[in-house]
Each structure stands twice: as C-alpha cells, then as structure tokens.
Design an enzyme around this catalytic site. Sequence first.
Site, PDB file in Angstrom:
ATOM      1  N   ASP A 100     -19.772 -14.499  22.286  1.00 32.70           N
ATOM      2  CA  ASP A 100     -19.099 -13.816  21.277  1.00 32.70           C
ATOM      3  C   ASP A 100     -19.086 -12.180  21.818  1.00 32.70           C
ATOM      4  O   ASP A 100     -19.820 -11.230  21.066  1.00 32.70           O
ATOM      5  CB  ASP A 100     -19.366 -14.046  19.880  1.00 32.70           C
ATOM      6  CG  ASP A 100     -18.560 -13.320  18.845  1.00 32.70           C
ATOM      7  OD1 ASP A 100     -17.643 -12.768  19.387  1.00 32.70           O
ATOM      8  OD2 ASP A 100     -18.804 -13.676  17.672  1.00 32.70           O
TER       9      ASP A 100
ATOM     10  N   GLN B 274     -19.509 -10.304  10.849  1.00 36.23           N
ATOM     11  CA  GLN B 274     -17.912 -10.355  10.843  1.00 36.23           C
ATOM     12  C   GLN B 274     -17.195 -10.053   9.601  1.00 36.23           C
ATOM     13  O   GLN B 274     -17.989 -10.045   8.509  1.00 36.23           O
ATOM     14  CB  GLN B 274     -17.658 -11.828  10.976  1.00 36.23           C
ATOM     15  CG  GLN B 274     -17.642 -12.390  12.394  1.00 36.23           C
ATOM     16  CD  GLN B 274     -16.637 -11.779  13.358  1.00 36.23           C
ATOM     17  OE1 GLN B 274     -15.697 -11.431  12.812  1.00 36.23           O
ATOM     18  NE2 GLN B 274     -16.964 -12.450  14.587  1.00 36.23           N
TER      19      GLN B 274
ATOM     20  N   CYS C 161     -12.536 -11.433  20.384  1.00 34.08           N
ATOM     21  CA  CYS C 161     -11.497 -10.561  19.630  1.00 34.08           C
ATOM     22  C   CYS C 161     -10.724 -10.137  20.177  1.00 34.08           C
ATOM     23  O   CYS C 161     -10.111  -9.090  19.577  1.00 34.08           O
ATOM     24  CB  CYS C 161     -12.549  -9.576  18.827  1.00 34.08           C
ATOM     25  SG  CYS C 161     -13.421  -8.416  19.736  1.00 34.08           S
TER      26      CYS C 161
ATOM     27  N   CYS D 243      -1.191   5.896   7.215  1.00 29.32           N
ATOM     28  CA  CYS D 243      -2.656   5.736   7.641  1.00 29.32           C
ATOM     29  C   CYS D 243      -2.797   5.092   8.997  1.00 29.32           C
ATOM     30  O   CYS D 243      -3.559   5.245   9.743  1.00 29.32           O
ATOM     31  CB  CYS D 243      -3.688   5.069   6.509  1.00 29.32           C
ATOM     32  SG  CYS D 243      -3.899   3.405   6.759  1.00 29.32           S
TER      33      CYS D 243
ATOM     34  N   TYR E 272     -24.460 -12.187  22.648  1.00 31.42           N
ATOM     35  CA  TYR E 272     -23.990 -11.207  21.960  1.00 31.42           C
ATOM     36  C   TYR E 272     -24.178 -11.838  20.516  1.00 31.42           C
ATOM     37  O   TYR E 272     -23.285 -12.022  19.475  1.00 31.42           O
ATOM     38  CB  TYR E 272     -22.304 -10.867  22.175  1.00 31.42           C
ATOM     39  CG  TYR E 272     -22.207 -10.529  23.693  1.00 31.42           C
ATOM     40  CD1 TYR E 272     -22.545  -9.438  24.118  1.00 31.42           C
ATOM     41  CD2 TYR E 272     -21.720 -11.702  24.417  1.00 31.42           C
ATOM     42  CE1 TYR E 272     -22.053  -9.348  25.413  1.00 31.42           C
ATOM     43  CE2 TYR E 272     -21.654 -11.672  25.813  1.00 31.42           C
ATOM     44  CZ  TYR E 272     -21.713 -10.266  26.331  1.00 31.42           C
ATOM     45  OH  TYR E 272     -21.651 -10.005  27.702  1.00 31.42           O
TER      46      TYR E 272
ATOM     47  N   CYS F  98       0.898  -1.090   0.074  1.00 32.23           N
ATOM     48  CA  CYS F  98       0.000   0.055  -0.035  1.00 32.23           C
ATOM     49  C   CYS F  98       0.893   1.479   0.110  1.00 32.23           C
ATOM     50  O   CYS F  98       1.822   1.461   0.825  1.00 32.23           O
ATOM     51  CB  CYS F  98      -0.871  -0.092   1.321  1.00 32.23           C
ATOM     52  SG  CYS F  98      -2.157   1.515   1.348  1.00 32.23           S
TER      53      CYS F  98
END
Length: 477
Positions: free
Chosen positions: A406, A307, A433, A82, A336, A76
């Site tokens: 989750d 997701q 996560c 960024c 969740y 990139c």
Amino acid sequence: MSRNRKPLPMLESVTIEAVAAEGKCIFHHGEQVVFVPFCVPGDVADVQIVKKKHRYCEGRVVRLVTPSPVRATPRCEHFGICGGCKWQNLPYEEQLKAKQQQVHDQLERIGKVELPTFRPILGSVKIWEYRNKLEFGCCDKRWFTQEELQDPSLDLAAQDNSAIGFHITGAFDKIYPISKCWLMDDLHNAIRNETERYAKEIGMTFYDVRAQHGLLRNLMLRTSNTGEWMLLIQFHYDEEGDEEKAKALLSHLADRFPQISSLIYVDNQKGNDTIGDLDLTTFKGTDFIYETMEELRFKVGPKSFYQTNTEQAYHLYSVAREFANLTGNELVYDLYTGTGTIANFVARQARHVIGIEYVPEAIEDAKENSRINGIGNTEFYAGDMKDILTEDFIQQHGRPDVIITDPPRAGMHNDVVDVILKAAPKRIVYVSCNPATQARDLALLDNSYRVAAVQPVDMFPHTPHVENVVLLEARSQ
C-alpha cells in the site's frame, strides 16, 4: 522590450463534454482540448481561456448559460473557492461512474497489461462528515475573492487579515478562511472557529510564511469511531510572552471542549509544517486516540498514518484480505504498513505477518496495536522500503507467500519492485491511492504476474481521488 500578446479568447455557449483528470471537465475547441474546473458534463457555458498551450487550453466559466440536467447544488458555502471538494456539483452516482472510468483508463493506457473485467466501484458508506482528520493553516494574510475585493468598505490596511482555513492553490502564503466544512463531524468547526476567535481576543499573531514570523501556525484535528478527539496545535514562538499566550489558548480550548481527549502542541521553528522530526508535548489527556475495526483496536498518534475515511477503510481492507485468500499457513509481507492496520487485520488468517514502514513512530504504534489486540504472529521494521526490503532481509525472515503493498502516491521504487520479483510470492495484493503509478508498477510486474482482479474503492466523495485494489497472481502457477 516585451512582445504584445494577443488577448485570449472568450468562447460563448460551449457544451461541457466529459469529466477529466484532477476534477476538471473538458470540451473540444477545434483541434484542442479545453480543461475547465467547477462545471459538469452537459453544462452550456461561456468560457474564458486563461492559458493556452500547444495541445490544450485551460479555461474558466464566466457565465453558466444552461445548467446540465445532471448538475447538483453544492452543499458547502465555500465551494469553488477553497478547492477541496471539486465535485460537489456532480451527483454522487456520477462521481462514482467517473472514478470507475478513471481507474479503467489509467490501468489500460498506462499499464498496457491484460486486464480482467473490473468489479463495480464500492461507494463510500458516508458522503458527508466522513473524514477522521483535517489540517488547517493559520496565516496573517487571508485570501479575498474578487467580489470581496470590489467591496468599497474593504480596508486591507486597517483591518485584521489573519485567518484559519485552507491554503489556496497557487498562493502558498495565503489562507482562505473556513467557517463550516462538511467533511468532518461538525464539532471540528466549533473547535476551529473558537480557536480563531480566542486567539484574536488575546492578541495572538498569526503565522507569516514568507517572513517566518507569527505565533499561531497550524491546527490538526483527528476524531475516531470511538468518539475520541485529538487536537494538535503548531506554534512558532517569536517574542517574550508567546509561550504564555499559547498555553492560555490551550487551557481555554481544554475547558471549552471536554470532548478533546488528546490535546498536543509543538513549537515549530522549521520552514515547513511537517512534524515527523519534532518532539511534541501533551497538554491534556493522552498522546493518542483509538480506532476500531471489527473486534480490533488501533492506536493512532499525531504522527501516525491512518486511512482518513474510517468506515470505508474497513471495506478497503476487507477487499485486500479477500484478495490475499489466506488459509492460515501463509507468510505475509505488508509493505508500507503504517500503524499496522492491514497487517493486524489479516494476521489471524495468516501464519505470520511482517510489516515494514518508513515512520518509526508508526511502527511503534503497529507493535502496540498487535499487543493490545493479543496478536502474537506479527513483526514490524522501520526504515526506507528500498533499504529494508532486500534479498538479505528475505533470506533472514523467509520468502513470502503473499505480499500486500500500500505505497504512497508515488508508487513503489524500482528497487522494491525488483526485490518483490525476486521474492516471487504466489500473490500480490496492491492497494493504491494513485491508479496512474499503480498502472506503471503493474507493467513492471507483468512478465511474472497477471492481473486477476480489480476493485476500485471510493474513499473521498466530492473529490477526484480514488483508491484501487489489484490482485496479481504468479504466472508460473
């Protein structure tokens, strides 16, 4: 009168030792650990210390003396500015090793529970153009790099400094303009760049987050494995004629990009960009798109959680279903639940599935997802998890045999953990996560549940983020 501070040192020809948290790397200088971004283990570099704390320092590479033999060339053009893909300079195999180690370290050091041998991490099916959702900020003040600021032809006062792109870390009121992002199908680049070009052509103002003024505010793009595209544009009507300009932009994008099957907009007058409490208007097409997984179809709206790596989500949920080890006789609670993806994914192997989720619109999508897939053994409830999942709820709906949870990055509220312990399911499948908060919750469950299996899953190539699935089995079994 301020004290004279000593200048922070420049450390020459230091060797970067290892990958650390948040995508940074580390080396040791005397007794201190130094954290440095945008480098890889084995790099020899000159590092300027930019922040000094009692136990650690932060630095930045000012000169790469000798590149590491494991260094990769970032794809990139925006890499290092960024801030989105901090690991593009690290080969994917090395990223996976670092994520596997991250999960192990956090579960071991934070959880301090007995752990089985971890399964090898599941790498992402795609490492480029893998995201199905991206958001871009629109701002009247773009971020300039040091090189751009040193350009003598730059005239900040005279030129248009508005841009569409990503927020710069530490500068909430500035946007770094993005011309090409590799994380999503390339059509999103064309849509975003044309939005910026046409908005400027018709004299649109861009949002000033400090003054809370300016018409063009935010873009959200979603795509799916069915080939559908959703574009949601947030406006901020300030002046007479703003609504007409907004609809001119929408009409232009609808004509230019027939691939957009869901074109939605909102006038957001709030102080933040969240849309959960706002009424959205569909300009063209539907207010949803479909994702598919196995033979199932999932309806995803602009407020729905799904997701963001569609292909890898299938592998993540397959692990969760395997760990649940359903025989067709179990009552399953899916905490969740989002749009009911996991709940519907496992429903045909269970007797009954109950899903709970905070966002009411997501719950409506979850119910619709059951309906369109002909699934009749699911129920869904909306509300704060700690308020919905109570002992009274369990007495009313039945004691679960299996709980799949989750939670968001913050993990589970202590009240939720307490109710899970009182519910006493045979198995808990914990999808996370954030392995750090997962480890904390495992410690709270440890007296009653042992960790039987651990499966890390990479959902986000080129970033330090990693998902992890843990199977917990009741010690009383």
